[in-house]
Design an enzyme around this catalytic site. Structure first.
Site, PDB file in Angstrom:
ATOM      1  N   ASP A  42       0.873  -1.170   0.000  1.00 41.91           N
ATOM      2  CA  ASP A  42       0.000   0.000   0.000  1.00 41.91           C
ATOM      3  C   ASP A  42       0.911   1.221   0.000  1.00 41.91           C
ATOM      4  O   ASP A  42       1.574   1.506   0.992  1.00 41.91           O
ATOM      5  CB  ASP A  42      -0.891  -0.022   1.242  1.00 41.91           C
ATOM      6  CG  ASP A  42      -1.759   1.214   1.380  1.00 41.91           C
ATOM      7  OD1 ASP A  42      -1.691   2.114   0.506  1.00 41.91           O
ATOM      8  OD2 ASP A  42      -2.508   1.295   2.367  1.00 41.91           O
ATOM      9  N   TYR A  67      -5.133   5.600  -8.214  1.00 38.11           N
ATOM     10  CA  TYR A  67      -6.581   5.606  -8.421  1.00 38.11           C
ATOM     11  C   TYR A  67      -6.836   6.060  -9.849  1.00 38.11           C
ATOM     12  O   TYR A  67      -6.389   7.138 -10.259  1.00 38.11           O
ATOM     13  CB  TYR A  67      -7.218   6.577  -7.426  1.00 38.11           C
ATOM     14  CG  TYR A  67      -8.718   6.523  -7.340  1.00 38.11           C
ATOM     15  CD1 TYR A  67      -9.339   5.891  -6.271  1.00 38.11           C
ATOM     16  CD2 TYR A  67      -9.522   7.129  -8.295  1.00 38.11           C
ATOM     17  CE1 TYR A  67     -10.731   5.854  -6.170  1.00 38.11           C
ATOM     18  CE2 TYR A  67     -10.897   7.102  -8.203  1.00 38.11           C
ATOM     19  CZ  TYR A  67     -11.496   6.462  -7.134  1.00 38.11           C
ATOM     20  OH  TYR A  67     -12.867   6.429  -7.037  1.00 38.11           O
ATOM     21  N   TYR A 131      -9.694  14.017  -9.895  1.00 42.39           N
ATOM     22  CA  TYR A 131      -8.593  13.181 -10.381  1.00 42.39           C
ATOM     23  C   TYR A 131      -7.432  14.036 -10.880  1.00 42.39           C
ATOM     24  O   TYR A 131      -6.272  13.825 -10.508  1.00 42.39           O
ATOM     25  CB  TYR A 131      -9.094  12.266 -11.495  1.00 42.39           C
ATOM     26  CG  TYR A 131      -8.008  11.442 -12.135  1.00 42.39           C
ATOM     27  CD1 TYR A 131      -7.642  10.215 -11.603  1.00 42.39           C
ATOM     28  CD2 TYR A 131      -7.334  11.897 -13.270  1.00 42.39           C
ATOM     29  CE1 TYR A 131      -6.624   9.463 -12.186  1.00 42.39           C
ATOM     30  CE2 TYR A 131      -6.325  11.157 -13.850  1.00 42.39           C
ATOM     31  CZ  TYR A 131      -5.974   9.948 -13.302  1.00 42.39           C
ATOM     32  OH  TYR A 131      -4.962   9.207 -13.872  1.00 42.39           O
TER      33      TYR A 131
END
Length: 296
Positions: A42, A67, A131
């Protein structure tokens, strides 16, 4: 020197499009790599980063994690910023402390589309979406923590190596005889993933640093890209249904123009060249994985 004694390149996000592509290309080029997926590392966990760098002792980290769901990010901002901004920043700090090279990726979506000529590395960014903003903050954080980091902005991936891209879906729809809707008023720089990975690796090995724009040469709307892919594949372009972006139901705003240029010149070949090789890759993959024949 054997792989056992050669410091590796550590690849994060190993199960995603970029991570898998880096693993494949590094294997072809004989580069020693360790590939970790999200479950194994992670990147927003500082202690996990320290353990990975301590265990594998890489000379470089390729951050292919992040992401990627542009529209979902509008309602999932905390997770988007955690994976796209916090994670790369922590990687940069850890690499700076250990003298490790870092390659990480950003996006054409850091721009607002008001320009009418290709955006270069020295163009002023202004993101329109969560984003895009998460990527812009990541660039700033990474280069502050580690000025020798290599940050590559790129755009509109396509590759036959996985199914998670626009060209793959356009070809699949055409082969099924289905309509394929695509925006016809957003101008982009499509990018063939193997070209992106190979040139990024070249830059990493050359110890390049700072912001670089890497995309294949050519400017297309999404609808034009779909039609070109189908034409080169010998498929019916009429299945492409052009639509204005405003009618696509996207939650995130996109720049009307996000074509990437570079102060470093043109480093990748044309989009059409990439599409030809995409189709060649499809044929090679089909030969390597023939459909099962049911008997009886």
């Amino acid at each position: 020197m054997s792989f056992a004694t050669t410091p590796p390149i550590l690849i994060t996000g190993g199960s995603g499009t970029l991570g898998l592509a880096f693993k494949r290309v590094c294997r072809i080029r004989g580069l020693h790599t360790i590939t970790l997926d999200r479950a194994a590392l992670d990147i927003a966990d500082e202690a996990a980063i320290a353990r990975a760098l301590g265990r594998y002792q890489p000379w470089a980290v390729v951050n292919a994690a992040g992401y990627v769901r542009v529209d979902e990010a509008e309602a999932d901002a905390d997770r988007c910023y955690r994976e796209n901004t916090t994670g790369p920043g922590l990687l940069a700090a850890a690499c700076a402390a250990r003298g490790v090279q870092l390659l990480t990726f950003s996006s054409d979506l850091v721009f607002d589309g008001q320009q009418a000529t290709p955006y270069r590395e020295d163009s002023a960014p202004q993101a329109l979406s969560v984003y895009g903003h998460s990527k812009l903050l990541a660039e700033q954080t990474v280069l502050t923590q580690l000025p020798t980091a290599l940050v590559v902005r790129t755009s509109a991936f396509f590759s036959a190596w996985d199914e998670h891209n626009f060209v793959y879906h356009a070809l699949t729809a055409a082969r099924r005889g289905e309509a394929f809707e695509a925006a016809d008023d957003l101008l982009i720089s499509p990018t063939y993933v193997p070209d992106l990975v190979n040139v990024s690796l070249d830059l990493l090995l050359d110890r390049a640093y700072g912001l670089w724009h890497l995309a294949n040469a050519g400017t297309y709307t999404w609808a034009e890209l779909a039609r070109l892919a189908l034409r080169l594949a010998g498929l019916d372009e009429a299945c492409v249904v052009p639509r204005p972006a405003a009618s696509m139901g996207w939650a995130a705003r996109r720049p009307r123009y996000s074509v990437l240029g570079s102060v470093h010149g043109t480093l990748l070949p044309s989009v059409e060249s990439g599409l030809h090789r995409h189709l060649q890759d499809e044929r090679l993959l089909a030969l390597a994985n023939p459909p099962a024949i049911l008997v009886g």
